[in-house]
Motif scaffolding. Structure first.
Motif, mmCIF file in Angstrom:
data_model
loop_
_atom_site.group_PDB
_atom_site.id
_atom_site.type_symbol
_atom_site.label_atom_id
_atom_site.label_comp_id
_atom_site.label_asym_id
_atom_site.label_seq_id
_atom_site.Cartn_x
_atom_site.Cartn_y
_atom_site.Cartn_z
ATOM 1 N N LEU A 25 0.826 -1.206 0.000
ATOM 2 C CA LEU A 25 0.000 0.000 0.000
ATOM 3 C C LEU A 25 0.858 1.253 0.000
ATOM 4 O O LEU A 25 0.663 2.158 -0.821
ATOM 5 C CB LEU A 25 -0.922 0.001 1.225
ATOM 6 C CG LEU A 25 -1.664 1.309 1.471
ATOM 7 C CD1 LEU A 25 -2.758 1.510 0.449
ATOM 8 C CD2 LEU A 25 -2.203 1.359 2.877
ATOM 9 N N ARG A 26 1.820 1.337 0.896
ATOM 10 C CA ARG A 26 2.654 2.545 1.006
ATOM 11 C C ARG A 26 3.477 2.757 -0.268
ATOM 12 O O ARG A 26 3.691 3.894 -0.691
ATOM 13 C CB ARG A 26 3.579 2.459 2.220
ATOM 14 C CG ARG A 26 2.866 2.398 3.550
ATOM 15 C CD ARG A 26 1.893 3.532 3.822
ATOM 16 N NE ARG A 26 2.499 4.828 3.628
ATOM 17 C CZ ARG A 26 1.816 5.956 3.420
ATOM 18 N NH1 ARG A 26 0.504 5.936 3.364
ATOM 19 N NH2 ARG A 26 2.446 7.096 3.255
ATOM 20 N N THR A 27 3.933 1.682 -0.885
ATOM 21 C CA THR A 27 4.668 1.799 -2.148
ATOM 22 C C THR A 27 3.754 2.374 -3.218
ATOM 23 O O THR A 27 4.143 3.277 -3.974
ATOM 24 C CB THR A 27 5.227 0.429 -2.581
ATOM 25 O OG1 THR A 27 6.015 -0.115 -1.516
ATOM 26 C CG2 THR A 27 6.078 0.566 -3.834
ATOM 27 N N GLY A 28 2.535 1.865 -3.279
ATOM 28 C CA GLY A 28 1.568 2.375 -4.241
ATOM 29 C C GLY A 28 1.237 3.841 -4.022
ATOM 30 O O GLY A 28 1.115 4.610 -4.967
ATOM 31 N N VAL A 29 1.089 4.237 -2.754
ATOM 32 C CA VAL A 29 0.816 5.650 -2.442
ATOM 33 C C VAL A 29 1.974 6.529 -2.893
ATOM 34 O O VAL A 29 1.773 7.591 -3.484
ATOM 35 C CB VAL A 29 0.527 5.829 -0.936
ATOM 36 C CG1 VAL A 29 0.529 7.303 -0.542
ATOM 37 C CG2 VAL A 29 -0.800 5.184 -0.566
ATOM 38 N N CYS A 30 3.178 6.073 -2.627
ATOM 39 C CA CYS A 30 4.362 6.844 -3.049
ATOM 40 C C CYS A 30 4.357 7.036 -4.561
ATOM 41 O O CYS A 30 4.561 8.147 -5.053
ATOM 42 C CB CYS A 30 5.627 6.128 -2.580
ATOM 43 S SG CYS A 30 7.153 7.021 -2.957
ATOM 44 N N LEU A 31 4.103 5.972 -5.294
ATOM 45 C CA LEU A 31 4.091 6.053 -6.758
ATOM 46 C C LEU A 31 2.952 6.934 -7.263
ATOM 47 O O LEU A 31 3.154 7.787 -8.132
ATOM 48 C CB LEU A 31 3.964 4.653 -7.360
ATOM 49 C CG LEU A 31 5.214 3.803 -7.290
ATOM 50 C CD1 LEU A 31 4.885 2.334 -7.493
ATOM 51 C CD2 LEU A 31 6.228 4.272 -8.320
ATOM 52 N N THR A 32 1.762 6.749 -6.710
ATOM 53 C CA THR A 32 0.578 7.444 -7.203
ATOM 54 C C THR A 32 0.564 8.917 -6.808
ATOM 55 O O THR A 32 0.374 9.797 -7.648
ATOM 56 C CB THR A 32 -0.696 6.757 -6.679
ATOM 57 O OG1 THR A 32 -0.702 5.408 -7.137
ATOM 58 C CG2 THR A 32 -1.951 7.458 -7.176
ATOM 59 N N ASP A 33 0.754 9.172 -5.529
ATOM 60 C CA ASP A 33 0.579 10.530 -5.011
ATOM 61 C C ASP A 33 1.830 11.390 -5.109
ATOM 62 O O ASP A 33 1.733 12.585 -5.336
ATOM 63 C CB ASP A 33 0.120 10.491 -3.555
ATOM 64 C CG ASP A 33 -1.270 9.903 -3.396
ATOM 65 O OD1 ASP A 33 -1.994 9.800 -4.416
ATOM 66 O OD2 ASP A 33 -1.631 9.532 -2.275
ATOM 67 N N HIS A 34 2.978 10.799 -4.908
ATOM 68 C CA HIS A 34 4.197 11.595 -4.827
ATOM 69 C C HIS A 34 5.002 11.632 -6.117
ATOM 70 O O HIS A 34 5.694 12.606 -6.385
ATOM 71 C CB HIS A 34 5.066 11.098 -3.675
ATOM 72 C CG HIS A 34 4.352 11.086 -2.367
ATOM 73 N ND1 HIS A 34 3.825 12.221 -1.780
ATOM 74 C CD2 HIS A 34 4.033 10.071 -1.529
ATOM 75 C CE1 HIS A 34 3.235 11.919 -0.652
ATOM 76 N NE2 HIS A 34 3.344 10.610 -0.476
ATOM 77 N N LEU A 35 4.911 10.560 -6.899
ATOM 78 C CA LEU A 35 5.709 10.495 -8.125
ATOM 79 C C LEU A 35 4.855 10.566 -9.389
ATOM 80 O O LEU A 35 5.377 10.466 -10.489
ATOM 81 C CB LEU A 35 6.568 9.223 -8.123
ATOM 82 C CG LEU A 35 7.601 9.152 -6.994
ATOM 83 C CD1 LEU A 35 8.275 7.790 -6.977
ATOM 84 C CD2 LEU A 35 8.635 10.262 -7.145
#
Length: 74
Positions: A25-35
């Motif tokens: 989940l946190r990896t996905g959030v990083c990719l989606t929201d931050h990158l």
């Protein structure tokens, strides 16, 4: 830490705990929201949901990632 560096930390955590829905989940959030890489993020949310089908935050973030790709009309 910058956002790309954060992704590196999540990938390292995945190497240690590849079956952790929360790390996925946190990896996905990083990719989606931050990158701004929602297609990749969606893959991580789907993986989290395969491991924990009722994961509320993975479902919510998958819908956000799909909407950012124009694949979900809300």
């Amino acid at each position: 830490a910058d956002r790309a560096e954060a992704l590196g930390f999540y990938r390292a955590a995945l190497a240690l705990r590849p079956d952790s829905p929360d790390v996925l989940l946190r990896t996905g959030v990083c990719l989606t929201d931050h990158l701004n890489r929602p297609a990749e993020g969606a893959d991580f949310f789907r993986a989290a949901l395969r491991l924990r089908p009722n994961h509320l935050f993975a479902r919510k973030n998958l819908s956000i990632a799909l909407r950012k790709q124009g694949k979900l009309d809300v």
